[in-house]
Structure formats: C-alpha cells, structure tokens
Design a protein around this motif. Structure first.
Motif, PDB file in Angstrom:
ATOM      1  N   ALA A 117       0.834  -1.211   0.000  1.00  0.00           N
ATOM      2  CA  ALA A 117       0.000   0.000   0.000  1.00  0.00           C
ATOM      3  C   ALA A 117       0.862   1.251   0.000  1.00  0.00           C
ATOM      4  O   ALA A 117       0.579   2.217  -0.714  1.00  0.00           O
ATOM      5  CB  ALA A 117      -0.922  -0.011   1.221  1.00  0.00           C
ATOM      6  N   ALA A 118       1.947   1.237   0.791  1.00  0.00           N
ATOM      7  CA  ALA A 118       2.830   2.407   0.857  1.00  0.00           C
ATOM      8  C   ALA A 118       3.533   2.643  -0.476  1.00  0.00           C
ATOM      9  O   ALA A 118       3.657   3.788  -0.938  1.00  0.00           O
ATOM     10  CB  ALA A 118       3.866   2.219   1.968  1.00  0.00           C
ATOM     11  N   LEU A 119       3.994   1.592  -1.108  1.00  0.00           N
ATOM     12  CA  LEU A 119       4.658   1.726  -2.406  1.00  0.00           C
ATOM     13  C   LEU A 119       3.679   2.204  -3.471  1.00  0.00           C
ATOM     14  O   LEU A 119       4.028   3.027  -4.330  1.00  0.00           O
ATOM     15  CB  LEU A 119       5.271   0.384  -2.805  1.00  0.00           C
ATOM     16  CG  LEU A 119       6.497  -0.049  -1.982  1.00  0.00           C
ATOM     17  CD1 LEU A 119       6.761  -1.546  -2.140  1.00  0.00           C
ATOM     18  CD2 LEU A 119       7.734   0.751  -2.393  1.00  0.00           C
ATOM     19  N   TYR A 120       2.461   1.699  -3.429  1.00  0.00           N
ATOM     20  CA  TYR A 120       1.431   2.126  -4.383  1.00  0.00           C
ATOM     21  C   TYR A 120       1.138   3.615  -4.209  1.00  0.00           C
ATOM     22  O   TYR A 120       1.026   4.360  -5.190  1.00  0.00           O
ATOM     23  CB  TYR A 120       0.163   1.298  -4.173  1.00  0.00           C
ATOM     24  CG  TYR A 120      -0.917   1.574  -5.187  1.00  0.00           C
ATOM     25  CD1 TYR A 120      -0.974   0.856  -6.379  1.00  0.00           C
ATOM     26  CD2 TYR A 120      -1.884   2.552  -4.961  1.00  0.00           C
ATOM     27  CE1 TYR A 120      -1.964   1.102  -7.318  1.00  0.00           C
ATOM     28  CE2 TYR A 120      -2.872   2.807  -5.895  1.00  0.00           C
ATOM     29  CZ  TYR A 120      -2.911   2.074  -7.076  1.00  0.00           C
ATOM     30  OH  TYR A 120      -3.891   2.343  -8.003  1.00  0.00           O
ATOM     31  N   ALA A 127       3.470  11.419  -6.025  1.00  0.00           N
ATOM     32  CA  ALA A 127       4.515  11.197  -7.027  1.00  0.00           C
ATOM     33  C   ALA A 127       5.608  12.257  -6.883  1.00  0.00           C
ATOM     34  O   ALA A 127       5.334  13.452  -6.888  1.00  0.00           O
ATOM     35  CB  ALA A 127       3.925  11.247  -8.426  1.00  0.00           C
ATOM     36  N   LEU A 128       6.855  11.803  -6.746  1.00  0.00           N
ATOM     37  CA  LEU A 128       7.993  12.702  -6.583  1.00  0.00           C
ATOM     38  C   LEU A 128       8.954  12.507  -7.751  1.00  0.00           C
ATOM     39  O   LEU A 128       9.903  11.726  -7.664  1.00  0.00           O
ATOM     40  CB  LEU A 128       8.716  12.417  -5.248  1.00  0.00           C
ATOM     41  CG  LEU A 128       7.844  12.510  -3.984  1.00  0.00           C
ATOM     42  CD1 LEU A 128       8.617  12.030  -2.773  1.00  0.00           C
ATOM     43  CD2 LEU A 128       7.374  13.946  -3.788  1.00  0.00           C
ATOM     44  N   ASP A 129       8.675  13.197  -8.856  1.00  0.00           N
ATOM     45  CA  ASP A 129       9.539  13.106 -10.045  1.00  0.00           C
ATOM     46  C   ASP A 129       9.742  11.661 -10.474  1.00  0.00           C
ATOM     47  O   ASP A 129      10.853  11.230 -10.784  1.00  0.00           O
ATOM     48  CB  ASP A 129      10.893  13.763  -9.767  1.00  0.00           C
ATOM     49  CG  ASP A 129      10.755  15.238  -9.444  1.00  0.00           C
ATOM     50  OD1 ASP A 129       9.862  15.871 -10.012  1.00  0.00           O
ATOM     51  OD2 ASP A 129      11.533  15.741  -8.616  1.00  0.00           O
ATOM     52  N   GLY A 137       5.281   6.833   1.252  1.00  0.00           N
ATOM     53  CA  GLY A 137       3.986   6.161   1.281  1.00  0.00           C
ATOM     54  C   GLY A 137       3.556   5.797   2.693  1.00  0.00           C
ATOM     55  O   GLY A 137       2.388   5.959   3.061  1.00  0.00           O
ATOM     56  N   HIS A 138       4.488   5.299   3.505  1.00  0.00           N
ATOM     57  CA  HIS A 138       4.158   4.952   4.892  1.00  0.00           C
ATOM     58  C   HIS A 138       3.745   6.192   5.678  1.00  0.00           C
ATOM     59  O   HIS A 138       2.822   6.139   6.509  1.00  0.00           O
ATOM     60  CB  HIS A 138       5.357   4.281   5.561  1.00  0.00           C
ATOM     61  CG  HIS A 138       5.540   2.850   5.181  1.00  0.00           C
ATOM     62  ND1 HIS A 138       4.700   1.846   5.623  1.00  0.00           N
ATOM     63  CD2 HIS A 138       6.454   2.248   4.390  1.00  0.00           C
ATOM     64  CE1 HIS A 138       5.103   0.685   5.119  1.00  0.00           C
ATOM     65  NE2 HIS A 138       6.161   0.911   4.369  1.00  0.00           N
ATOM     66  N   LEU A 180       8.795  17.564   1.891  1.00  0.00           N
ATOM     67  CA  LEU A 180       8.100  16.280   1.798  1.00  0.00           C
ATOM     68  C   LEU A 180       6.875  16.250   2.707  1.00  0.00           C
ATOM     69  O   LEU A 180       5.801  15.782   2.308  1.00  0.00           O
ATOM     70  CB  LEU A 180       9.046  15.133   2.171  1.00  0.00           C
ATOM     71  CG  LEU A 180      10.106  14.746   1.145  1.00  0.00           C
ATOM     72  CD1 LEU A 180      11.041  13.694   1.725  1.00  0.00           C
ATOM     73  CD2 LEU A 180       9.445  14.205  -0.121  1.00  0.00           C
ATOM     74  N   ALA A 181       7.038  16.761   3.932  1.00  0.00           N
ATOM     75  CA  ALA A 181       5.911  16.786   4.861  1.00  0.00           C
ATOM     76  C   ALA A 181       4.771  17.628   4.300  1.00  0.00           C
ATOM     77  O   ALA A 181       3.593  17.247   4.400  1.00  0.00           O
ATOM     78  CB  ALA A 181       6.364  17.336   6.214  1.00  0.00           C
ATOM     79  N   SER A 182       5.088  18.752   3.688  1.00  0.00           N
ATOM     80  CA  SER A 182       4.055  19.610   3.104  1.00  0.00           C
ATOM     81  C   SER A 182       3.325  18.896   1.975  1.00  0.00           C
ATOM     82  O   SER A 182       2.087  18.952   1.878  1.00  0.00           O
ATOM     83  CB  SER A 182       4.684  20.912   2.583  1.00  0.00           C
ATOM     84  OG  SER A 182       5.262  21.654   3.639  1.00  0.00           O
ATOM     85  N   GLN A 183       4.072  18.201   1.113  1.00  0.00           N
ATOM     86  CA  GLN A 183       3.438  17.480   0.003  1.00  0.00           C
ATOM     87  C   GLN A 183       2.532  16.369   0.512  1.00  0.00           C
ATOM     88  O   GLN A 183       1.461  16.115  -0.058  1.00  0.00           O
ATOM     89  CB  GLN A 183       4.511  16.916  -0.917  1.00  0.00           C
ATOM     90  CG  GLN A 183       5.281  17.980  -1.698  1.00  0.00           C
ATOM     91  CD  GLN A 183       6.211  17.364  -2.720  1.00  0.00           C
ATOM     92  OE1 GLN A 183       5.832  16.454  -3.451  1.00  0.00           O
ATOM     93  NE2 GLN A 183       7.434  17.855  -2.787  1.00  0.00           N
ATOM     94  N   ILE A 184       2.953  15.700   1.567  1.00  0.00           N
ATOM     95  CA  ILE A 184       2.139  14.612   2.122  1.00  0.00           C
ATOM     96  C   ILE A 184       0.867  15.168   2.755  1.00  0.00           C
ATOM     97  O   ILE A 184      -0.229  14.630   2.559  1.00  0.00           O
ATOM     98  CB  ILE A 184       2.962  13.800   3.135  1.00  0.00           C
ATOM     99  CG1 ILE A 184       4.021  12.987   2.380  1.00  0.00           C
ATOM    100  CG2 ILE A 184       2.069  12.883   3.959  1.00  0.00           C
ATOM    101  CD1 ILE A 184       5.053  12.346   3.265  1.00  0.00           C
ATOM    102  N   TRP A 185       0.990  16.267   3.497  1.00  0.00           N
ATOM    103  CA  TRP A 185      -0.197  16.905   4.070  1.00  0.00           C
ATOM    104  C   TRP A 185      -1.198  17.272   2.968  1.00  0.00           C
ATOM    105  O   TRP A 185      -2.397  17.012   3.079  1.00  0.00           O
ATOM    106  CB  TRP A 185       0.198  18.154   4.851  1.00  0.00           C
ATOM    107  CG  TRP A 185       0.483  17.938   6.300  1.00  0.00           C
ATOM    108  CD1 TRP A 185       1.700  17.812   6.894  1.00  0.00           C
ATOM    109  CD2 TRP A 185      -0.489  17.840   7.363  1.00  0.00           C
ATOM    110  NE1 TRP A 185       1.557  17.636   8.251  1.00  0.00           N
ATOM    111  CE2 TRP A 185       0.229  17.656   8.565  1.00  0.00           C
ATOM    112  CE3 TRP A 185      -1.879  17.896   7.408  1.00  0.00           C
ATOM    113  CZ2 TRP A 185      -0.413  17.524   9.799  1.00  0.00           C
ATOM    114  CZ3 TRP A 185      -2.522  17.759   8.640  1.00  0.00           C
ATOM    115  CH2 TRP A 185      -1.786  17.571   9.812  1.00  0.00           C
TER     116      TRP A 185
END
Length: 265
Positions: A117-120, A127-129, A137-138, A180-185
């Motif tokens: 699930a995390a990899l998906y 998506a990061l480039d 993902g985790h 990264l944290a901002s993109q995940i949020w």
C-alpha cells in the motif's frame, strides 16, 4: 496425479488464466451463489490450482479488481489476508523494493500488505519526479489514518513533528523533510472522504492556535491555506452561522486578501 510445469509453462499459464479471470470477473462476482454452473466453471478453470499459482494469477490482475476477486471464494479471500500474495505482489510490481531495509524513526514499515500500500501510494498519489520512496507512502498512510480513524486526532503540530522526525532520521535534510511533509499533508487533505468527520477535523485544524516552532517544525502556509480552502469550498454547507464567521475571521488574520469564493461570491 500431480501436475508439473516448467517455469516458462507456469508463466504462460498464469498470464492466460489471469486474462481469463479479468474477462469473466464481473460475471463470476455478480452471479448468485446458488449458480452452480458458474461456480463449477470457476473451479474447473483456476479453482483447483495450487496456492502459489493462484497467487501468480491474482497479482497479474489490476489492483482495482482484487477486492472483487477476494469475494468469489473464501479460500481466495484467505490468500489476500496472507503474507505470500502481498510479498509476491511487491516483487512483481516494485522489484527494486523487494529487499528494502528497515529504517529508524517513529513510523514502522509493517508487513507486506502495508508495504505494498505504501509503495502504491508513493507511485500513484504522492509522485515525486517518478521516484518511488517507500517511506513517503508509509508517512502518507500514517497521517491519513490519524486524521480519518482517530476520534480525536492529535494536534497538527504533533503529527507534523512526527513526520519531520521520521524523514530526518532517514537522512533527509531539514529543507527536504519540510517539503516532503508539506506534500504529504496536501495529498492527504485532498484524499480525505467528504463526510461530517472530515469537516470536524478540518475545522479543528483551522481553529488551532498558532504556536511558534523552529524550522522545519513550523506548519506550511500551503497546508494551512488548503485547510481553509476545503472548508469554505467543499464543506460550506456544514457550517453553522457562528462557526462560519469564527473560521472566516481566523482566515482573514492569516491570509490577506482572501479569495472571494471563500465568502460565497
């Protein structure tokens, strides 16, 4: 008599039966359980194959159809609950991650189903480039579960700090960890279900008092903007009169000017 196939024969058979399963999946799943002819057809085609071949067939079917396949037979459902299928799915879909090492930090890696699930998520949602980073993902799954499943989610500062600590413990720089944290949020906020619980979570995030925290633990302006944007555009009808003007007042203090759409114009 035991059927013995060469690796190439097994590969070709799995591909053929996976295609056959995709073509007939809807008819099998939607048919009544009393339809003996349908069930006999399933048993005759792939139902009697050993588990390792069933797994090889299932992982060749699109992920979006796995839930329906698991509903066909109890034994098939049990395969989706085991480690073997998910480990095989990781090896086939994300071969470079099949031997991934564990990492330090507060967010664990989990078993094969969680890893898949995390990899998906890392490939299709955050998506990061075109780079697949399993820990991203985790972290997404961790944050989404905290916001969706918790009756009273922790303050955003604690959740944000946990994410930052995770990335820094994995060797990311402070700047990269914050980005990264901002993109995940942002990705999590965009994928929350539109229901009353989500409205309450977003309103709680909007009403949180600003607390000074040093970089990179400070909250992203982009994330705060998205919280208010979703409240005023997607959940406007959920507000009571007093709540709306309370949140609107906070938005005006944070952002100048605010979009006219937030005011309902």
């Amino acid at each position: 008599m035991k059927l013995t196939l060469s690796p190439l024969q097994s590969f070709n058979l799995c591909n053929y039966l996976a295609e056959d399963l995709k073509n007939n999946k809807s008819r099998i799943v939607m048919s009544d359980n009393r339809d003996n002819d349908t069930l006999t057809s399933v048993d005759n085609s792939i139902g009697r194959l050993p588990d390792h071949l069933l797994i090889e067939i299932f992982i060749r079917v699109p992920v979006s159809e796995w839930a329906q396949i698991a509903c066909v037979k109890k034994h098939w459902a049990s395969l989706f609950l085991g480690e073997s299928l998910w480990h095989a799915a990781i090896t086939r879909t994300f071969p470079s991650a099949s031997q991934a090492k564990r990492w330090p930090g507060p967010i664990p890696r989990g078993l094969s189903k969680r890893r898949f699930a995390a990899l998906y998520v890392s490939k299709h949602i955050v998506a990061l480039d075109d780079e697949i980073d399993e820990i991203v993902g985790h972290t997404y799954l961790f944050l989404k579960e905290q916001l969706e499943l918790s009756t009273l989610p922790p303050p955003s500062g604690i959740l944000h700090g946990t994410i930052i600590d995770q990335f820094i413990s994995c060797g990311k720089s402070r700047e990269v960890a914050h980005e990264l944290a901002s993109q995940i949020w942002l990705a999590v906020l965009d994928n929350l279900e539109e229901n009353w619980h989500t409205f309450l979570v977003l309103k709680r995030l909007a009403l949180e008092e600003d607390v000074f925290l040093p970089f990179p633990y400070s909250r992203s302006i982009k994330v705060q903007w998205r919280v208010f944007e979703k409240l005023f555009l997607d959940f406007r009808d959920c507000f009571g009169h007093a709540d709306f003007y309370d949140v609107l007042g906070i938005a005006k203090n944070k952002f100048q000017p605010i979009p006219s759409a937030w005011l309902g114009y």
